[in-house]
Enzyme design. Structure first.
Site, PDB file in Angstrom:
ATOM      1  N   GLY A 103      10.350   3.164  -4.697  1.00  0.00           N
ATOM      2  CA  GLY A 103       9.228   3.563  -3.839  1.00  0.00           C
ATOM      3  C   GLY A 103       9.350   2.901  -2.489  1.00  0.00           C
ATOM      4  O   GLY A 103      10.167   2.014  -2.284  1.00  0.00           O
ATOM      5  N   CYS A 104       8.527   3.338  -1.550  1.00  0.00           N
ATOM      6  CA  CYS A 104       8.667   2.842  -0.189  1.00  0.00           C
ATOM      7  C   CYS A 104       7.360   2.270   0.306  1.00  0.00           C
ATOM      8  O   CYS A 104       6.307   2.561  -0.229  1.00  0.00           O
ATOM      9  CB  CYS A 104       9.078   3.982   0.728  1.00  0.00           C
ATOM     10  SG  CYS A 104      10.725   4.567   0.356  1.00  0.00           S
ATOM     11  N   ILE A 105       7.449   1.429   1.325  1.00  0.00           N
ATOM     12  CA  ILE A 105       6.226   0.920   1.943  1.00  0.00           C
ATOM     13  C   ILE A 105       6.204   1.336   3.397  1.00  0.00           C
ATOM     14  O   ILE A 105       7.220   1.716   3.929  1.00  0.00           O
ATOM     15  CB  ILE A 105       6.100  -0.607   1.854  1.00  0.00           C
ATOM     16  CG1 ILE A 105       7.389  -1.264   2.351  1.00  0.00           C
ATOM     17  CG2 ILE A 105       5.786  -1.026   0.460  1.00  0.00           C
ATOM     18  CD1 ILE A 105       7.195  -2.709   2.675  1.00  0.00           C
TER      19      ILE A 105
ATOM     20  N   MET B 157       3.389   8.189   0.230  1.00  0.00           N
ATOM     21  CA  MET B 157       4.234   7.203   0.896  1.00  0.00           C
ATOM     22  C   MET B 157       5.625   7.819   1.055  1.00  0.00           C
ATOM     23  O   MET B 157       5.986   8.683   0.287  1.00  0.00           O
ATOM     24  CB  MET B 157       4.316   5.922   0.065  1.00  0.00           C
ATOM     25  CG  MET B 157       2.975   5.256  -0.167  1.00  0.00           C
ATOM     26  SD  MET B 157       2.098   4.804   1.344  1.00  0.00           S
ATOM     27  CE  MET B 157       2.980   3.323   1.817  1.00  0.00           C
ATOM     28  N   PRO B 158       6.461   7.377   2.024  1.00  0.00           N
ATOM     29  CA  PRO B 158       6.163   6.297   2.969  1.00  0.00           C
ATOM     30  C   PRO B 158       5.404   6.788   4.201  1.00  0.00           C
ATOM     31  O   PRO B 158       5.483   7.972   4.543  1.00  0.00           O
ATOM     32  CB  PRO B 158       7.563   5.833   3.370  1.00  0.00           C
ATOM     33  CG  PRO B 158       8.403   7.078   3.311  1.00  0.00           C
ATOM     34  CD  PRO B 158       7.831   7.889   2.177  1.00  0.00           C
TER      35      PRO B 158
END
Ligand SMILES: Cc1cc2nc3c(=O)[nH]c(=O)nc-3n(C[C@H](O)[C@H](O)[C@H](O)COP(=O)(O)OP(=O)(O)OC[C@H]3O[C@@H](n4cnc5c(N)ncnc54)[C@H](O)[C@@H]3O)c2cc1C
Lengths: 105, 411
Positions: A103-105, B157-158
């Protein structure tokens, strides 16, 4: 490290409860993991998703996002949420024996 | 003559143009920057516009003013890139050949990606603050708003600057308090994440902030569609959240030119080597800033740290040496928390945001993961730093590689 017992064999899990060793994975284990996630039956559509996830991971080293699943696995988003309620990307990754998606931030 | 071509003249493209202009010999190198618009916006300032703290015209400057004289600036939209032939075709049909290409085309919001988000209510009861137009419209609207339920919805996200939605809510809390109508406003964060933020320590601290300020959080909400008539958000699993005023962070995507060039993933972000910043699978193409698929934050500070790494790697590459500088995912973000205070977080791929002092251990002056007035000044000062140091490719007093000095590891 946590373990789970499947047909007499102790399988190691990582901190997120996913398989620690991908090589432990097989279809029976997938059914076991699915049952833990409250999915009693893996239908052909479930398998389409699980196998797609494994294929992408094999090639790229990370599990695909929901958007990518929808675009490329042939299963639409609504169905994905019916097959794997509450977070298809995370749950399908677990059943596919893959680590939790970064996942990404 | 060799040609260094930079696509996008925003934060990342401008920093890189400045750095390369002083390093590449004018007798051997041409440097070109292509961008579709004349105006360079200071995007971090958009956050303050809805609350009347900044006006949009204070946040914009001519792009060219920040590019050194030897750089050729082409004002044009980019149609596509042909990485095999090493050419870039502009929307007018003109083709530019390059020796090295730097992709810095950024990310933008795409409300049309969500069913029911972009309709006649967009700009009336549903707004964004990630674009100049959206932030201005929201400022207008808030002035006359009598209160109700404000839902801030993160679609997926992102997103650029992942703390901006939290800052928006903190500032909204302060804004409505000052107007004496905080009791008439219900603030609500609706997010696909499992908490306030992604990493455990900061998620906990920021979560406590939200709670103390009376902001409700609905986590793990994957937005399926918006119902503008009933004024509600509907998740893929059927869960619903109602609103009177929707502030939306729509899906963020890379530019369509990336898709037309078949260089992007499902969100048009370019798959990029997370250490060397080289685009995967193509030669002599590098990616900087929001345009890449890196798991680092999409932030101006990150573009700055990346630029130091990319600068070294491009020079090595030109000399035929292997890339030896490695990006560690370093990000450094001030978080505005309202009432003249702020927080600061500093982290990378491996190390989550931790409490402590920054940049000097025990001294600071900035406090990590803790509220203080000086962090707020840091954030306000960032606008000056952006225009005068950051864009010009100057060294900042912060290293590209994250440092553990001053950080306290939680046991
Ligand atoms: C509300 C908000 C708050 C933020 N707050 C912070 C903060 O506090 N701190 C921080 O560090 N960062 C913050 N950011 C993020 C920061 O602004 C971005 O990460 C940064 O600007 C990224 O730089 P970039 O060069 O990759 O993209 P951009 O600066 O967006 O530049 C991309 C450029 O490419 C051009 N372009 C794209 N496609 C084409 C095409 N086809 N043809 C021609 N030109 C094209 C665009 O016109 C644009 O100029 C914030 C962002 C927003 C929206």
């Amino acid at each position: 490290m946590e373990t789970m017992n499947v047909t007499g064999k102790a399988i190691q899990l990582d901190a997120d409860g996913h398989l620690a060793n991908r090589s432990d994975w097989n279809e029976d284990l997938a059914r076991e993991l699915a049952a833990q996630e409250g999915i009693p039956d893996l239908t052909p559509q479930h398998w389409t998703v699980v196998n797609f996830m494994r294929k992408v991971f094999e090639k790229e080293g990370d599990a695909p996002s929901i958007r990518r699943l929808t675009k490329e696995s042939g299963v639409d988003t609504k169905t994905l949420y019916q097959l794997f309620p509450k977070g298809p990307a995370k749950r399908a990754a677990k059943i596919a024996g893959l680590p939790k998606p970064k996942g990404c931030i | 003559m060799r040609h260094m071509l930079i696509l996008g003249g925003g934060t990342a493209g401008t920093i890189m143009a400045n750095k390369l202009a002083s390093a590449l010999d004018e007798r051997d190198w041409r440097i070109t920057v292509v961008d579709g618009t004349e105006e360079h916006y200071y995007q971090p300032g958009f956050l303050f516009v809805p609350f009347g703290m900044y006006r949009m015209r204070e946040l914009v400057k001519p792009r060219r003013q920040y590019l050194p004289g030897r750089i050729k600036f082409i004002l044009s939209s980019i149609d596509h890139i042909d990485a095999e032939k090493k050419t870039v075709t502009l929307s007018g049909g003109e083709a530019l050949r390059y020796d090295y290409l730097i992709l810095a085309t950024g990310a933008d919001i795409h409300p049309e990606q969500t069913e029911g988000l972009l309709d006649e209510e967009w700009g009336r009861s549903k707004f964004d603050f990630y674009t100049p137009k959206g932030a201005n419209q929201l400022a207008q609207f808030l002035k006359g708003w009598q209160g109700g339920k404000l839902a801030l919805s993160i679609t997926e996200m992102p997103i650029k600057c992942p703390v901006a939605p939290l800052e928006f809510l903190f500032l909204a809390d302060a804004y409505f308090t000052k107007r004496g109508m905080r009791d008439k406003v219900d603030l609500h964060l609706v997010t696909p994440l499992s908490g306030a933020f992604t990493k455990p320590t900061s998620s906990k601290v920021l979560g406590e902030f939200l709670e103390r300020k009376g902001i409700t959080v609905t986590p793990e909400f994957d937005l399926g569609r918006v119902d503008s008539q009933e004024k509600k958000l509907v998740a893929w699993d059927g869960t619903e959240v109602s609103y009177d005023l929707l502030v939306s962070i729509p899906t963020n995507m890379g530019d369509a030119a990336i898709a037309r060039s078949s260089l992007g993933n499902e969100l048009n972000f370019v798959p990029t080597n997370k250490e060397t910043l080289k685009a995967d699978g193509v030669e002599d193409v590098f990616v900087l800033g929001d345009a890449s698929n890196l798991p680092s934050s999409k932030a101006g500070s990150v573009a700055h740290f990346q630029s130091e790494i990319l600068f070294q790697n491009i020079l090595e590459h030109i000399e035929g040496r292997p890339a030896c500088a490695h990006f560690d995912g370093h990000a450094n973000c001030f978080i505005e928390s309202g009432f003249g205070k702020g927080l600061l977080i500093d982290f990378n791929y491996e190390t989550e945001p931790l409490p402590g002092e920054f940049p000097l251990p025990g001294i600071g002056p900035f406090k990590l993961l803790e509220e203080s007035p000086i962090n707020h000044y840091g954030k306000m000062m960032f606008r000056w730093v952006y225009w005068n140091l950051l864009l010009r490719g100057m060294e900042l007093p912060i290293e590209a590689e994250m440092s553990m000095a001053g950080k306290r590891v939680q046991s």
